[in-house]
Every structure is written in C-alpha cells, then in structure tokens.
Design a protein around this motif. Structure first.
Motif, PDB file in Angstrom:
ATOM      1  N   MET A 104     -12.477  -2.200 -12.105  1.00 22.99           N
ATOM      2  CA  MET A 104     -11.263  -1.399 -11.963  1.00 22.99           C
ATOM      3  C   MET A 104     -10.904  -1.220 -10.492  1.00 22.99           C
ATOM      4  N   ALA A 105     -11.915  -0.968  -9.678  1.00 23.50           N
ATOM      5  CA  ALA A 105     -11.673  -0.760  -8.247  1.00 23.50           C
ATOM      6  C   ALA A 105     -11.084  -2.022  -7.633  1.00 23.50           C
ATOM      7  N   TRP A 106     -11.657  -3.165  -7.988  1.00 23.00           N
ATOM      8  CA  TRP A 106     -11.150  -4.430  -7.434  1.00 23.00           C
ATOM      9  C   TRP A 106      -9.705  -4.666  -7.853  1.00 23.00           C
ATOM     10  N   THR A 107      -9.405  -4.404  -9.114  1.00 25.34           N
ATOM     11  CA  THR A 107      -8.041  -4.564  -9.600  1.00 25.34           C
ATOM     12  C   THR A 107      -7.090  -3.644  -8.831  1.00 25.34           C
ATOM     13  N   PHE A 108      -7.487  -2.422  -8.680  1.00 26.55           N
ATOM     14  CA  PHE A 108      -6.680  -1.422  -7.998  1.00 26.55           C
ATOM     15  C   PHE A 108      -6.410  -1.850  -6.548  1.00 26.55           C
ATOM     16  N   ILE A 109      -7.483  -2.193  -5.840  1.00 22.83           N
ATOM     17  CA  ILE A 109      -7.353  -2.571  -4.424  1.00 22.83           C
ATOM     18  C   ILE A 109      -6.451  -3.794  -4.274  1.00 22.83           C
ATOM     19  N   SER A 110      -6.706  -4.825  -5.094  1.00 20.96           N
ATOM     20  CA  SER A 110      -5.943  -6.046  -4.900  1.00 20.96           C
ATOM     21  C   SER A 110      -4.481  -5.856  -5.244  1.00 20.96           C
ATOM     22  N   PHE A 111      -4.180  -5.028  -6.241  1.00 20.05           N
ATOM     23  CA  PHE A 111      -2.770  -4.844  -6.580  1.00 20.05           C
ATOM     24  C   PHE A 111      -2.031  -4.061  -5.496  1.00 20.05           C
ATOM     25  N   ILE A 112      -2.709  -3.075  -4.930  1.00 17.18           N
ATOM     26  CA  ILE A 112      -2.094  -2.353  -3.819  1.00 17.18           C
ATOM     27  C   ILE A 112      -1.859  -3.301  -2.654  1.00 17.18           C
ATOM     28  N   PHE A 113      -2.869  -4.129  -2.396  1.00 17.86           N
ATOM     29  CA  PHE A 113      -2.763  -5.078  -1.289  1.00 17.86           C
ATOM     30  C   PHE A 113      -1.612  -6.060  -1.524  1.00 17.86           C
ATOM     31  N   ILE A 114      -1.563  -6.649  -2.731  1.00 13.71           N
ATOM     32  CA  ILE A 114      -0.523  -7.631  -3.041  1.00 13.71           C
ATOM     33  C   ILE A 114       0.855  -6.981  -2.944  1.00 13.71           C
ATOM     34  N   TYR A 115       0.967  -5.798  -3.476  1.00 13.71           N
ATOM     35  CA  TYR A 115       2.239  -5.102  -3.487  1.00 13.71           C
ATOM     36  C   TYR A 115       2.726  -4.850  -2.059  1.00 13.71           C
ATOM     37  N   ASN A 116       1.818  -4.327  -1.208  1.00 12.73           N
ATOM     38  CA  ASN A 116       2.206  -4.030   0.178  1.00 12.73           C
ATOM     39  C   ASN A 116       2.572  -5.288   0.944  1.00 12.73           C
ATOM     40  N   THR A 117       1.730  -6.324   0.801  1.00 10.03           N
ATOM     41  CA  THR A 117       1.956  -7.550   1.554  1.00 10.03           C
ATOM     42  C   THR A 117       3.288  -8.163   1.199  1.00 10.03           C
ATOM     43  N   PHE A 118       3.556  -8.254  -0.093  1.00  5.44           N
ATOM     44  CA  PHE A 118       4.757  -8.981  -0.475  1.00  5.44           C
ATOM     45  C   PHE A 118       6.023  -8.191  -0.237  1.00  5.44           C
TER      46      PHE A 118
ATOM     47  N   GLU B  50       6.494  -5.943   2.145  1.00  3.62           N
ATOM     48  CA  GLU B  50       6.775  -5.665   3.562  1.00  3.62           C
ATOM     49  C   GLU B  50       6.797  -6.924   4.418  1.00  3.62           C
ATOM     50  N   VAL B  51       5.724  -7.722   4.312  1.00  5.35           N
ATOM     51  CA  VAL B  51       5.600  -8.851   5.234  1.00  5.35           C
ATOM     52  C   VAL B  51       6.412 -10.048   4.779  1.00  5.35           C
ATOM     53  N   LEU B  52       6.269 -10.403   3.525  1.00  6.63           N
ATOM     54  CA  LEU B  52       6.833 -11.664   3.077  1.00  6.63           C
ATOM     55  C   LEU B  52       8.236 -11.530   2.496  1.00  6.63           C
ATOM     56  N   GLY B  53       8.578 -10.306   2.172  1.00  8.74           N
ATOM     57  CA  GLY B  53       9.902 -10.107   1.612  1.00  8.74           C
ATOM     58  C   GLY B  53      10.050 -10.836   0.297  1.00  8.74           C
ATOM     59  N   ASP B  54      11.149 -11.573   0.148  1.00  8.09           N
ATOM     60  CA  ASP B  54      11.398 -12.237  -1.132  1.00  8.09           C
ATOM     61  C   ASP B  54      10.635 -13.549  -1.264  1.00  8.09           C
ATOM     62  N   ASN B  55      10.173 -14.031  -0.127  1.00 12.67           N
ATOM     63  CA  ASN B  55       9.504 -15.318  -0.148  1.00 12.67           C
ATOM     64  C   ASN B  55       8.060 -15.135  -0.627  1.00 12.67           C
ATOM     65  N   ASN B  56       7.841 -15.209  -1.935  1.00  8.59           N
ATOM     66  CA  ASN B  56       6.466 -14.999  -2.385  1.00  8.59           C
ATOM     67  C   ASN B  56       5.869 -16.256  -2.995  1.00  8.59           C
ATOM     68  N   GLN B  57       5.886 -17.284  -2.198  1.00  7.61           N
ATOM     69  CA  GLN B  57       5.197 -18.513  -2.604  1.00  7.61           C
ATOM     70  C   GLN B  57       3.691 -18.297  -2.624  1.00  7.61           C
ATOM     71  N   LEU B  58       3.277 -17.346  -1.778  1.00 12.22           N
ATOM     72  CA  LEU B  58       1.839 -17.114  -1.671  1.00 12.22           C
ATOM     73  C   LEU B  58       1.313 -16.303  -2.853  1.00 12.22           C
ATOM     74  N   GLY B  59       2.239 -15.724  -3.596  1.00 16.64           N
ATOM     75  CA  GLY B  59       1.850 -14.846  -4.701  1.00 16.64           C
ATOM     76  C   GLY B  59       0.817 -15.435  -5.627  1.00 16.64           C
ATOM     77  N   PRO B  60       1.075 -16.583  -6.231  1.00 11.04           N
ATOM     78  CA  PRO B  60       0.088 -17.174  -7.143  1.00 11.04           C
ATOM     79  C   PRO B  60      -1.273 -17.368  -6.485  1.00 11.04           C
ATOM     80  N   TRP B  61      -1.270 -17.683  -5.214  1.00  6.87           N
ATOM     81  CA  TRP B  61      -2.558 -17.878  -4.521  1.00  6.87           C
ATOM     82  C   TRP B  61      -3.357 -16.584  -4.489  1.00  6.87           C
ATOM     83  N   PHE B  62      -2.636 -15.522  -4.125  1.00  3.05           N
ATOM     84  CA  PHE B  62      -3.336 -14.231  -4.089  1.00  3.05           C
ATOM     85  C   PHE B  62      -3.821 -13.853  -5.471  1.00  3.05           C
ATOM     86  N   PHE B  63      -2.991 -14.129  -6.453  1.00  5.39           N
ATOM     87  CA  PHE B  63      -3.360 -13.760  -7.807  1.00  5.39           C
ATOM     88  C   PHE B  63      -4.592 -14.549  -8.274  1.00  5.39           C
ATOM     89  N   SER B  64      -4.640 -15.840  -7.918  1.00  4.91           N
ATOM     90  CA  SER B  64      -5.817 -16.631  -8.305  1.00  4.91           C
ATOM     91  C   SER B  64      -7.062 -16.104  -7.607  1.00  4.91           C
TER      92      SER B  64
END
Lengths: 265, 326
Positions: A43-57, A59-73
C-alpha cells in the motif's frame, strides 16, 4: 508430556540436533504479522508512486506524458518484487526469518539443520499461494509429524523454535537480605537446597512483579516455609519478610556456587 | 543426620506465549479428540434431546385444556434451564480435563464429572452473571451515547441558531457530527465488548478446576487473572480464530449448501413436506456437528489459558513440593 512436537535432525557429519518445532500457533501468528507488514508495504509503495507520478506529470511534463507508461511499468515491477520477494528476501537475508518469524522467535532451516538459502526460500514462497488455498498448509502443519506444509516438503525445510536468549537476571537485594545471606552462610549448609529448588526461588524473584499482590505475598510465604524446612532452620528469622528471606537464600546459594566454580577453575 | 529425601517435584510448565498456547491447545485437542468430543456430545445431547422431547409432547398436548398447557409450559421452561446448566457443566468439564492434563494429573472423565456435577447451578449462575453484566454494559453505553448526541446536537444547533437562524449549514454540521459520533461509538463499543470478553474468557474454568469455590470468588479470580493481560489474550484469541478458520469455512459452506437445497425444494411446484423437513433437519445436524468439533477446541483453549494465567499471576508453577490434590 509432548505438548510441543520435537524433532531430531541429522547433519551430514552425522551429528544429531534436537529442535522443538515451531507449532501451528507461532506459525499462524508469524504469518498474520507478515501479511499485515506485506500489505502495508504494498500500500505504501502504491501511495508513494501515485503521488510521485501525479506530481511529476502535472508539473514538470505537463501534457506530454510519453513517460507515463514507463513510470507505470516501473511501479508494477517494484510492486511485483515486493509481492514475490518479501518472503524470499527476508528468509535469505535473516537466515530463515521473516519479520513475523523474528517477532515470534521461529526460523526456517533445512532438513539437515543448515540455514535455509535462496533455493529453499524461493520454493517455499512459490508454494505459498497453494498452501494458503483452502488453508491446505494449515492442515499439513497440524496433522503432519514434522509440521511441513507443501512448500516445506518441496524445499526440504522445517520451521523450528529458537531458544529464547535468557536475559541476565539482575537483582538488587535489600541490605536486610544481604545481612541475612551472610548469616545463613555460617548457620546452615546451603547446599541442602537442590539446584532445581534454587531455580524455583530464582524464578519467583524474577517473576514476582507480574504476579498480583496477594499472590506475590502468599507465594513468598509458602516458598519461605518450605525452604526453611529444606534447610532445617529452627524458625524463620524474625523481623524479615518472606521475600527478604528468599532473596537472602538466593544470594547465599549463588555466592556459594560462584566460590565452588572458582575453586574448580 | 539428613532427613529422608523426597524426589524433587517434576517441574511444571512455565508461563507460555501466545503462539505456543494455541499450538498446545491444538495438540491437546487432537490427542484427546475422542474424549473431549465425547464430553461435548453429552453436553449437546442435554440441549437437543429436551427440545425434541418438549416439541413432541407439546404436539400431543396441543388439544388439551389451557391450564394443563400452562403447567406444561412452566415445567418445560424449568427443565430447559436445568438442561442448559448441564450443557455448561459439560463444557466446563472439557476445560478441567485439559487443565489437569497440563498439570500431569490426569483423571478419568467419570472422576472429573462427579466433582464438576456438584456445581451445576453455579455454572448457570456464572452464565447469568455474565449475561446481566453484558446487559448493563449495553444499556449504560447506549444511554451515554444518546446523552452525548443530545447535548452535542443541541449545542451545535444553538450556536448556529444564534449566528444565523435560517442556516442550512447547521443541519449539515449536526449530521456530520452525529455520523462521527456513531462511528466513534461503534469502534469504542466493539473494543469494550472484546475487552469484557477477554476479561471473562475463562469464566467457568476456575470453578471447574476448584469445585469448592463460591461464585463470587470465581468472578474475582477471573478479574485478577486477566488484569494486565488483556492485550495478550486478544492476541491469543486472534491466532486461535485464524487456526479455526478452516473449520468455520467448511461448516459455512455446508450450511449454505443445505440452505440452497431447501430453497430449491420450495421452488418446485409441489414441495414435498417430508423432503423439506429432512433438509431442515440436515441443517440442524450440520450446526450440531460444527458445535461438536468447535466447542472442545475453545474449551481446551480456556483450560490452557487458565493454566498460563495462573502461572503468570499466581506463580502457580513455582512449587517446591508436589501439589496436593484438592
């Protein structure tokens, strides 16, 4: 009385080792704790990674989320590693102990008494879902002579209880007890007390704090009178409580033991 | 010079831990399976047979006058209470057997039974005590709960009312407040029940072991033994429940199957009464067999826990001389 099952293992050098098997109670307790920790980790890992993915995409990447699937994998990969690796990792790293097993003081060892390693831990982990299905493992553990679940059969392992490390018993006697101990050493032959009887006195001193007050008092009195008879004292010393008397006997006996062992050396 | 030396008493089992308590219970249960289940069976018969008998008799007496029926009802009630006491006594007997086995002073079921049977009414008394205690707990808890709700919502409504008489937010606030209170209450109340359950988990066992005790002494012993050990007891009960889970599961599945069967029969255009009755009987049978397997387990656990608490709280295992049998 065989209340806990015991086994004798033979090492390759033909040395016989005796162990007490872990038993269903301790194993169930350990697995309960492990599953809670394991679930919290996931649960902790899920929580941390979703917060991280949400913030990164956002703020930093904006609409360009080609990296999304990579992070998800990556998230899935780590999730899978925790899911599968928890038991393997700990059983290898802590030599047969997961956090739950460590807490209840049990350990996985091989049939020849050696510590479990990667192959054993892996096989046990692989068979774990099968053992959990319909509580299959539980039946195997309860009904089997060597308490092996399917994973244990395949990996050639047993789960045993570890000897609890006795914490050094520290005991600070009152001056009254110390004086009385000196007197007793001159008055009586303290060796009339047998080692097992001495042990009972020691256990009383160790555990008296957990007893309820009346029992603490009456038990001390009961033991003191019996010790008096064993030591063939004419009466219980006056002005001394039963507890102080027992403490004095304990001290006198212990010092005598020490002098004997010093003489032997 | 030296007095004749008696052999030192065999060391008794020292305080255990939660895991080993459950393991020892399972091992005792399996090695004494026939004995313990046999006793449980007798206990269950004390409930099943009277109910069957009374049902049959009332069917026969149904056509007689009201006076006879009333008399019959009264005597049947008294008889049932006595039978329930017998059931409790038999359950307690299992705990006694387990306890004495740990003491290494086994006795036959017959010997133990004659001792325990003298106290049939006291076992009932203990059960009544617990029932009244629980009832008071329920009533007091709910009264406190409603007082809190009353005071809280009045205060909230009052505050809101002073600020703005026609404020719908006050309503929302009050509902949220009540919701939070209900959740808190529910959690606290469950914990309280669990706590009481742990404090009186071995309720009847002291009486089963030392049959000369008075009822209030038994309650006192329970209170003293479980003090400071409630969390420990909660852990033991959780593990015991986990180990029991497969048996529960099997019987849950069986009763679902029987129920579905009964429903299937009812759905047919011409339900056969005989088959219907049979399926209900099957359902009762399943629950009886379930009790037969589970009661001995929990009663053994009580015996083991009582032994362990006695060593912890009374230093019961610390004996320089062999224990004299009471």
């Amino acid at each position: 009385m065989n209340l806990l099952k015991k086994i004798t293992l033979k090492t390759p050098e033909s040395v016989e080792l005796k162990f007490t098997l872990a038993g269903i109670g301790k194993r169930a307790y350990a697995v309960l704790l492990d599953y809670i920790i394991w679930l919290l980790l996931l649960m902790a890992w899920t929580f941390i990674s979703f917060i991280f993915i949400y913030n990164t995409f956002s703020e930093v990447l904006g609409d360009n989320n080609q990296l999304g699937p990579w992070f998800f994998s990556f998230y899935l990969l780590i999730f899978f590693l925790i899911y599968v690796g928890y038991f393997i990792f700990f059983e290898v790293w802590w030599q047969g102990k997961t956090p739950g097993k460590r807490f209840v003081n049990i350990r996985v060892i091989r049939d020849d008494g050696k510590p479990a390693r990667l192959p054993q831990a892996t096989l046990r982990a692989l068979l774990r879902p099968v053992d959990d299905l319909f509580f299959l493992g539980l039946f195997f553990i309860v009904l089997g002579k060597r308490e092996k679940r399917l994973g244990d059969w395949l990996a050639g392992t047993v789960v045993i209880q570890e000897e609890q490390k006795k914490t050094q018993f520290t005991f600070s006697p009152s001056p009254t007890s110390q004086d009385l101990a000196e007197q007793l050493k001159n008055q009586v032959n303290i060796n009339q007390l047998r080692p097992e009887e001495f042990l009972i006195i020691r256990l009383y001193l160790e555990r008296r704090d957990q007893m309820f007050p009346e029992a603490r008092y009456s038990k001390a009195k009961e033991l003191a009178y019996q010790v008096k008879d064993i030591l063939e004292l004419d009466g219980v010393p006056e002005g001394v409580t039963a507890f102080e008397f027992l403490a004095a006997v304990y001290l006198a006996y212990q010092e005598q033991e020490q002098t004997i062992s010093l003489e032997k050396n | 010079m030296t007095a004749p030396v008696s052999p030192p008493p065999k060391p008794l089992l020292q305080p255990l831990n939660a895991g080993n308590i459950v393991t020892i219970t399972v091992n005792l249960y399996l090695t004494h399976f026939r004995t313990y289940v046999g006793v449980a069976w007798q206990g269950i018969l004390w409930i099943v047979l009277p109910i069957l008998g009374i049902t049959a008799l009332s069917a026969i007496l149904a056509t007689t006058s009201a006076g006879i029926l009333l008399l019959f009802g009264l005597s049947a009630g008294v008889a049932l209470i006595y039978c329930f006491a017998q059931f409790l006594t038999h359950s307690a007997l299992i705990s006694r057997l387990a306890f004495n086995h740990l003491l290494d002073s086994d006795e036959t079921v017959k010997e133990a039974k004659t001792k325990v049977k003298k106290r049939v009414w006291s076992f009932l008394g203990l059960a009544v005590f617990l029932a009244i205690f629980m009832m008071i707990t329920y009533i007091v808890s709910f009264v406190i709960f409603f007082i809190f709700i009353g005071i809280g919502s009045t205060m909230l409504a009052g505050l809101g009312g002073i600020a703005n008489p026609s404020n719908t937010a006050v309503g929302v606030l009050v509902s949220i407040f009540i919701l939070l209170l209900v959740i808190t209450f529910f959690v606290l109340f469950s914990l309280l029940l669990l706590w009481i359950y742990c404090r009186f988990f071995v309720l009847e066992v002291p009486l089963a072991v030392e049959t000369q005790l008075k009822v209030y002494e038994v309650i006192q012993i329970n209170w003293n033994l479980s003090k400071k050990n409630t969390r420990y007891l909660m852990v033991i009960l959780s593990i015991a429940f986990l180990v029991n889970a497969p048996i529960y599961l099997v019987f849950q599945l069986l009763s679902i199957m029987v129920q579905t069967l009964a429903e299937l029969i009812i759905d047919t255009p011409f339900p056969s009464v005989v088959v219907l009755v049979l399926s209900y009987l099957l359902g009762y049978l399943v629950s009886i067999v379930g009790g037969l397997l589970l009661i001995p387990f929990w009663q053994t656990l009580k015996g083991v826990i009582f032994y362990d608490l006695k060593t912890r709280r009374e230093g019961f295992d610390l004996q320089l001389k062999p224990i004299q049998d009471s």
